[in-house]
Design an enzyme around this catalytic site. Structure first.
Site, PDB file in Angstrom:
ATOM      1  N   SER A 197       0.840  -1.197   0.000  1.00  0.00           N
ATOM      2  CA  SER A 197       0.000   0.000   0.000  1.00  0.00           C
ATOM      3  C   SER A 197       0.873   1.245   0.000  1.00  0.00           C
ATOM      4  O   SER A 197       2.087   1.164   0.141  1.00  0.00           O
ATOM      5  CB  SER A 197      -0.896   0.006   1.231  1.00  0.00           C
ATOM      6  N   LYS A 198       0.211   2.376  -0.157  1.00  0.00           N
ATOM      7  CA  LYS A 198       0.949   3.653  -0.200  1.00  0.00           C
ATOM      8  C   LYS A 198       1.811   3.836   1.048  1.00  0.00           C
ATOM      9  O   LYS A 198       2.799   4.551   1.029  1.00  0.00           O
ATOM     10  CB  LYS A 198      -0.002   4.847  -0.302  1.00  0.00           C
ATOM     11  N   ARG A 199       1.368   3.198   2.100  1.00  0.00           N
ATOM     12  CA  ARG A 199       2.086   3.380   3.358  1.00  0.00           C
ATOM     13  C   ARG A 199       3.418   2.630   3.415  1.00  0.00           C
ATOM     14  O   ARG A 199       4.139   2.727   4.382  1.00  0.00           O
ATOM     15  CB  ARG A 199       1.194   2.952   4.531  1.00  0.00           C
ATOM     16  N   ASP A 200       3.701   1.883   2.349  1.00  0.00           N
ATOM     17  CA  ASP A 200       4.942   1.113   2.354  1.00  0.00           C
ATOM     18  C   ASP A 200       6.125   1.882   1.782  1.00  0.00           C
ATOM     19  O   ASP A 200       7.081   1.288   1.286  1.00  0.00           O
ATOM     20  CB  ASP A 200       4.746  -0.190   1.575  1.00  0.00           C
ATOM     21  N   GLY A 201       6.065   3.207   1.844  1.00  0.00           N
ATOM     22  CA  GLY A 201       7.195   3.987   1.349  1.00  0.00           C
ATOM     23  C   GLY A 201       7.084   4.247  -0.132  1.00  0.00           C
ATOM     24  O   GLY A 201       6.064   4.718  -0.595  1.00  0.00           O
TER      25      GLY A 201
END
Length: 474
Positions: free
Chosen positions: A250-254
């Site tokens: 997801s976008k939260r993975d950098g």
RNA sequence: GCCCCCAUCGUCUAGAGGCCUAGGACACCUCCCUUUCACGGAGGCGGCAGGGGUUCGAAUCCCCUUGGGGGUACCA
């Protein structure tokens, strides 16, 4: 049958690696089957959709070499058609207005959870009498539109990746909402599942290729196809790209957007190659290094894996290095030049010299931007690092360099310089290695780097070697 | 909770009953090349989740268990 596939990104963020990989599979399948690859911008989430994201997505696809065959369909432009379809469903009794409030729904879900049952809507407003509806409307209650799904419904399809798939109507969460809440005399914003069906049918899509996170949606959409009297396409659910922890990326993975990879110095070819390797494997004998065009000659679903694939930076880096190393010095230099200028280097007028420099540093590049640091000591006067200074200060080093300078021929000649190196080392009483390292430190300000003689030759061509050696001994 | 999907080296994968003593790639280790760092070359380490079946024979087929993931929206 003509193959028509599509990518349907929603412009709520930059082109994501997962979306790009879906694009790759769709594009590959279209090209392989002489079909068409289309685009549909799903911008019906008015709050989050932004034109700049649409631009970013289109640019990213172009950069990857993924071209589309028709003008992109903009979903928001088809709102009237979507509403008409909902009105028809309402008229035929396949859909109905549900007047439940958020709070009621919430309570319903909690009650079922407490009873150890899956949360779902209990279809309580499916068969409201005219009086009941009128009563709700008098109360001023707003309504959503729900599409009726019978518990007894059994949905089957043949997934191109997974084979036979089955879903039961009772596991779909109750009658599904197809239009947002709004005053009961009109129809609210049409929702995803309904709109996708309408638009895919409108675009005459033959194969829907998307991530496996859509499997449950497929069951719902199949019901909608039938209710709407539309012919359903074939479906292929591809494995997901997973992060380090094995969860959906997801976008939260950098770093996950294509523009980020681009900015980091990854080549489009490497990204395309790597995405083709995540979940698909080329036929035996093809090897792992390929361009999308090459892959498009072989792509098929029988070689698409079913399990999710973890994103592996090491492998991507290796591929990128391979792509870079395989490029001609001239081609590579052309890509490096803007980065060099950006770094503030003054470039020599002689492109041939820059080509030679590029050829020298090429094998040590993993990312394009590595070429900046690698070229720096050649294009600017280097500031020796600690290790280089220590070495220059070591026993006999400067004396040997002085001796070397005295014997240095006016015109750099590899054989002559090598011979001189031997003589000087002997005369100065230092090992050849110490001398060589000293030269490297003086010339490049570091104890490690590309081949010394080649580096030296390059610098001498710019008349840079003598001064640097001189600078190192005083 | 419920539904669905998945399961081969650390990672990505080949493998569609005997060709498997399970192959390749990345990563890692060793050696070679080399003044150095890379590149390149040669080796090495390392895996069929477990248990039952079916079969003369199973990584491959079936069942169970376990593990992992996805979905369960008035987002897409």
């Amino acid at each position: 049958m003509t193959v028509r596939v599509r990518l349907a990104p929603s412009p709520t963020g930059p082109l994501h690696i997962g979306t790009a990989r879906t694009a790759v599979f769709n594009w590959l399948y279209a090209r392989r089957n002489k079909g068409r690859f289309l685009l549909r911008i799903e911008d019906t989430d008015k709050e989050r959709s932004k034109p700049e994201f649409t631009r970013n997505i289109l640019e990213g696809l172009r950069w990857l070499g993924i071209d589309w065959d028709e003008e992109p369909v903009v979903q928001s432009a088809r709102g009237a058609l979507h509403r008409q379809a909902i009105a028809d469903l309402l008229a035929s009794g396949k859909a109905y207005r549900c007047y439940c409030s958020e709070a009621e729904l919430e309570a319903m879900r909690n009650a079922r959870k407490a009873a150890g049952q899956p949360p779902r809507y209990d279809n309580r407003h499916r068969h409201l009498t005219a009086d009941q509806e009128a009563a709700f409307q008098r109360e001023g209650r707003e309504a959503v539109v729900r599409f009726a799904i019978d518990d007894s419904e059994e949905i089957h399809w043949h997934d191109l990746v997974r084979g036979p798939m089955a879903w039961s109507g009772r596991d779909l969460g109750g009658d599904m909402v197809i239009a947002r809440r709004c005053p009961a005399d009109s129809i609210g914003d049409p929702l995803y599942n309904l709109v996708v069906v309408l638009d895919d049918a409108f675009m005459d899509i033959s194969h829907v290729i998307r991530g496996e996170d859509h499997i449950a949606n497929t069951a719902k959409q199949l019901l909608l196809y039938r209710a709407l009297g539309l012919k359903a396409p074939s479906f292929a659910h591809t494995p997901l790209i997973l992060n380090r922890d094995g969860r959906k990326l997801s976008k939260r993975d950098g770093v996950t957007s294509i523009s980020d990879f681009q900015a980091m110095g990854y080549t489009a070819e490497a990204i395309g190659n790597y995405m083709g390797l995540l979940g698909w494997s080329p036929p035996q004998g093809m090897g792992e290094r390929f361009t999308l065009v090459e892959a498009s000659r072989h792509f098929d679903f029988d070689r698409v894996n079913r399990a999710g694939a973890r994103f592996d930076w090491d492998k991507l880096n290796w591929i990128n290095g391979q792509v870079l190393h395989g490029q001609s010095s001239t081609a590579l230099r052309a890509q490096l030049e803007p980065l060099w200028r950006q770094a503030g280097f003054t470039l020599a007028a002689d492109p041939a010299w820059l080509d030679r420099l590029t050829g020298l540093i090429s094998p040590s590049l993993t990312l394009l931007k590595d070429g900046v640091d690698q070229a720096r000591p050649f294009l600017t006067t280097p500031e020796p690092d600690q290790a280089a200074r220590d070495h220059l200060a070591s026993e006999g080093c400067r004396a040997a360099l002085r001796l070397l300078l005295e014997g240095l021929p006016d015109r750099f000649d590899d054989a002559a310089v090598r011979a001189l190196l031997g003589q000087v080392a002997k005369a100065a009483g230092v090992s050849r290695g110490v001398l060589m390292k000293g030269v490297r430190a003086a010339l490049l300000g570091s104890l490690q780097g590309p081949d010394l003689m080649a580096s030296w030759a390059l610098l001498s061509q710019r008349g840079e070697d003598r001064g640097r050696l001189l600078g190192a001994i005083d």
